[in-house]
Design an enzyme around this catalytic site. Structure first.
Site, short mmCIF file in Angstrom:
data_model
loop_
_atom_site.label_atom_id
_atom_site.label_comp_id
_atom_site.label_asym_id
_atom_site.label_seq_id
_atom_site.Cartn_x
_atom_site.Cartn_y
_atom_site.Cartn_z
N ASP A 1 10.97 -10.74 7.60
CA ASP A 1 11.35 -9.91 6.46
C ASP A 1 12.28 -8.78 6.90
OD1 ASP A 1 11.45 -9.26 3.79
OD2 ASP A 1 9.59 -8.11 3.79
N GLY B 1 0.80 -1.21 0.00
CA GLY B 1 0.00 0.00 0.00
C GLY B 1 0.84 1.26 0.00
#
Length: 716
Positions: free
Chosen positions: A529, A416
């Protein structure tokens, strides 16, 4: 008297409904609900049974399509099937919401009579392979199927072998078939199976529209008899000076249907959002996506007002109103005399009430669709610290970001766009506006809320709350002003260079945050991550670990998490890549890559010219041989060499080597990493206590050599 007024108001409301019913035709040919135009005047709207909305169009009239990438061919030679002229892809359907479905070739391996074809290269086009709608599927076993993108990101999966099982047709149990998501912003990629395919049959891999896969196939084995499957592309239009002038009045001005408390009437004007060129390969320019407001339909790219949706298309929703039609036709005239003015006043009031109720219903629908019920379930289970999660009002966040003005964009990524906002009391925030989610992404969004609600650490970005009553869900974070660590490592900011002491301090802060997540939080949390772009720097340049969308918390006593491979090539633990078992030591490996970035200033992945053209090599596979061959000081960042002592640098490099050990059991824990980094900091502060020698480098290199052959160069 009050009772009489109430009766009058009630009568007026009933009259309004009757008047609305008797004066509004429900005929399909009614001009109010006539099908909105999809193409420009005098342009074809269909090719065969496929609708062709502008900006797409069929030539040769150039006014019918936006640019040559959107030009379609449709003629008898193709059987009235539309093809993108430049890409030569057969189009199956086009959605004005920014999606296109086309025929995608299946990639076969060792299959008789089947050629090995790869995905079409869409570099330079306005099309990207959709992360939201597609799933990568591989029918094989005992071999790793991978997707390699131009962004150097590996995604892959591996299934177990059980060829005796004839009735297992599902991929989600990962027997002879497996599935995984693809990385964002893909315009070109190759599909590979590591190792020679065996087991007496052919293997095949394909990207596929996951809705089509679930709804149209009884078995993944059916794909073996097909040459192609449907795949969804995301599209946006490029933004140059001409189109900017055309769309100027529609950019960044979302309609006022979020302003429930102020009783705004829903605006039918389409609105558009700009996306920076850095987040896609589209023309190397910024791109534009336009929409109609919720409750309206039409083609926003024609820049005409959108049309109100006919809620009575669903007769189940309008049974009571339709039942009143006959009564209304005969009785409405009784009230059309002296009370007409009163009726009109009441009608206006009732109109506002109905519109407000419609907005409230819309708000409730968004809340449910965006995971509100799932979040409530998590709240009731006691997993989330309720005191830390605030549910913000949509109008509050819209006002704080100046209606999501493009000038407020802090960054964009696969999940996003992040906007800078300011509340009325002067507090500055970061609002993460997620992309439209499918059910799988929805769980990741709620997962990020759950994970961050459990964390209270000075070096982890703080979640302030969320908003679920808008078209796409929003997360609200504390504002971190100084960007990412990656920017300062790789772009060499002359105004604020990274000194050796700063690098060491930032490394220690990141390690401390990870140590807290692994061992000090209420449940152990694996980030999954860790990379320099997910490390933010605050006003004092202190590290803040961010982006917990793919994180997972585990129960006490659980040793690992078995999952489809997620992560970023260059940072991904090779052991996890092979086994799909993520442990705390997988985060340690990723952190080791960040340590090497801090030491060398090099990118986590670099292109190397080989016999087959450009090959991509991870920083770890470059750093380790440099240590083995005593070339460490030849690859270090100049600032590190000038400012750091040889002993400190070697100790730091040795720690990075241990974190990058291919055998996860031989890597240190994050608690041990913190201890060693703090020790180096103490040596710098007390320069008189430098050890005479350090023998750890040789032992670490020896340990790495022991396991180096376990992973092939292709997996690297």
């Amino acid at each position: 008297m009050a009772r009489m007024q109430l009766q009058v108001q009630h009568t007026i409301f009933i009259l309004l409904l009757l008047w609305h019913i008797t004066t509004t035709s429900t005929s399909p040919t009614s001009s109010k609900f006539a099908a909105p135009a999809i193409a420009k005047p005098n342009c074809r709207t269909h090719c065969g049974n496929v609708s062709i909305p502008y900006p797409f169009g069929i030539g040769p009239n150039k006014d019918c399509y936006y640019d040559e990438w959107f030009q379609l061919e449709c003629n008898k030679s193709t059987g009235d099937k539309p093809f993108l002229r430049l890409a030569q892809l057969e189009v199956l359907s086009i959605s004005i919401k920014g999606m296109l479905q086309f025929k995608y070739p299946v990639t076969f391996f060792s299959c008789k009579g089947k050629e090995t074809r790869q995905a079409p290269n869409l570099t330079g086009s306005p099309f990207l392979y959709s992360v939201t709608h597609n799933i990568f599927t591989a029918v094989t076993c005992g071999h790793l199927a991978t997707v390699r993108s131009e962004k150097h990101v590996f995604h892959g999966c591996e299934s177990t072998c059980d060829w005796s099982t004839n009735n297992t047709n599902r991929c989600d149990i990962e027997i002879n078939c497996c599935q995984t998501n693809i990385p964002p912003n893909l315009s070109v990629f190759t599909t590979e199976i590591q190792g020679r395919y065996q087991n007496g049959g052919c293997g095949y891999a394909f990207l596929v529209d996951q809705d089509w896969f679930v709804n149209n196939l009884s078995s993944y084995r059916a794909i073996q008899g097909m040459d192609s499957v449907p795949v969804v592309l995301d599209w946006k239009i490029s933004l140059d000076n001409t189109s900017l002038r055309s769309f100027k009045g529609f950019i960044g001005t979302e309609p006022d249907y979020y302003d429930f408390e102020r009783n705004y009437i829903i605006d039918s004007t389409p609105y558009c959002e700009i996306y920076n060129a850095t987040t896609s390969s589209t023309y190397n320019k910024s791109s534009l996506h336009c929409s109609c407001p919720a409750g309206f339909e039409g083609n926003p790219y024609l820049l005409h007002p959108c049309q109100d949706i006919d809620e009575c298309k669903d007769l189940n929703q309008c049974t009571d109103l339709l039942a009143l039609r006959e009564f209304g036709g005969s009785s409405i005239c009784l009230f059309m005399g002296p009370g007409l003015l009163l009726l009109l006043v009441g009608a206006w009031h009732a109109y506002k009430v109905i519109k407000k109720r419609k907005n409230i219903k819309l708000k409730e629908r968004f809340f449910k669709r965006n995971g509100g019920l799932l979040l409530q379930q998590q709240l009731s289970s006691g997993e989330i610290n309720v005191e830390k999660i605030k549910l913000f009002k949509s109008e509050e966040l819209e006002k704080s970001t100046d209606k999501y003005n493009i000038d407020r964009i802090l960054g964009q990524g696969g999940q996003g766009t992040v906007y800078k906002g300011m509340f009325a009391d002067g507090r500055i925030i970061a609002v993460k506006k997620s992309k439209i989610l499918n059910e799988g992404q929805l769980s990741e969004f709620i997962n990020e809320v759950v994970i961050l609600s459990q964390i209270n650490h000075r070096n982890v970005v703080q979640l302030l709350g969320c908003c679920l009553e808008t078209e796409v869900p929003l997360l609200v974070y504390e504002f971190i002003p100084n960007g990412t660590l990656s920017h300062y490592i790789h772009e060499h900011n002359e105004d604020f260079p990274l000194t050796w002491k700063m690098r060491l301090r930032i490394a220690t802060e990141i390690a401390g945050a990870l140590s807290y997540l692994h061992g000090a939080a209420s449940f152990p949390i694996y980030h999954r991550d860790i990379k320099s772009t997910n490390i933010l720097l605050d006003e004092k340049y202190r590290a803040k670990v961010a982006d917990f969308g793919t994180s997972r918390s585990i129960m006490i006593g659980q040793t690992h998490l078995t999952t489809v491979v997620h992560g970023t090539f260059g940072y991904l633990d090779p052991e996890y890549f092979q086994s799909s078992q993520f442990t705390e030591k997988s985060d340690v490996y990723s952190f080791g890559v960040v340590l090497v970035e801090l030491l060398t200033g090099l990118q986590p992945v670099s292109a190397v010219t080989g016999s087959q053209g450009n090959e991509y090599k991870s920083l770890a596979t470059y750093f380790i041989p440099s240590m083995q061959e005593d070339r460490l000081f030849g690859i270090l960042d100049a600032g590190v060499v000038m400012e750091g002592s040889q002993t400190d640098i070697i100790t730091f490099a040795n720690l990075a080597m241990r974190c990058l050990n291919l055998n996860g059991r031989n890597r240190p824990t994050m608690r041990e990493v913190v201890t060693e980094l703090e020790a180096i900091q103490m040596l710098i502060e007390n320069t008189g206590t430098v050890p005479e020698s350090y023998n750890g480098v040789e032992s670490a290199v020896s340990d790495i050599n022991e396991h180096w052959d376990a992973v092939s160069s292709s997996t690297e």
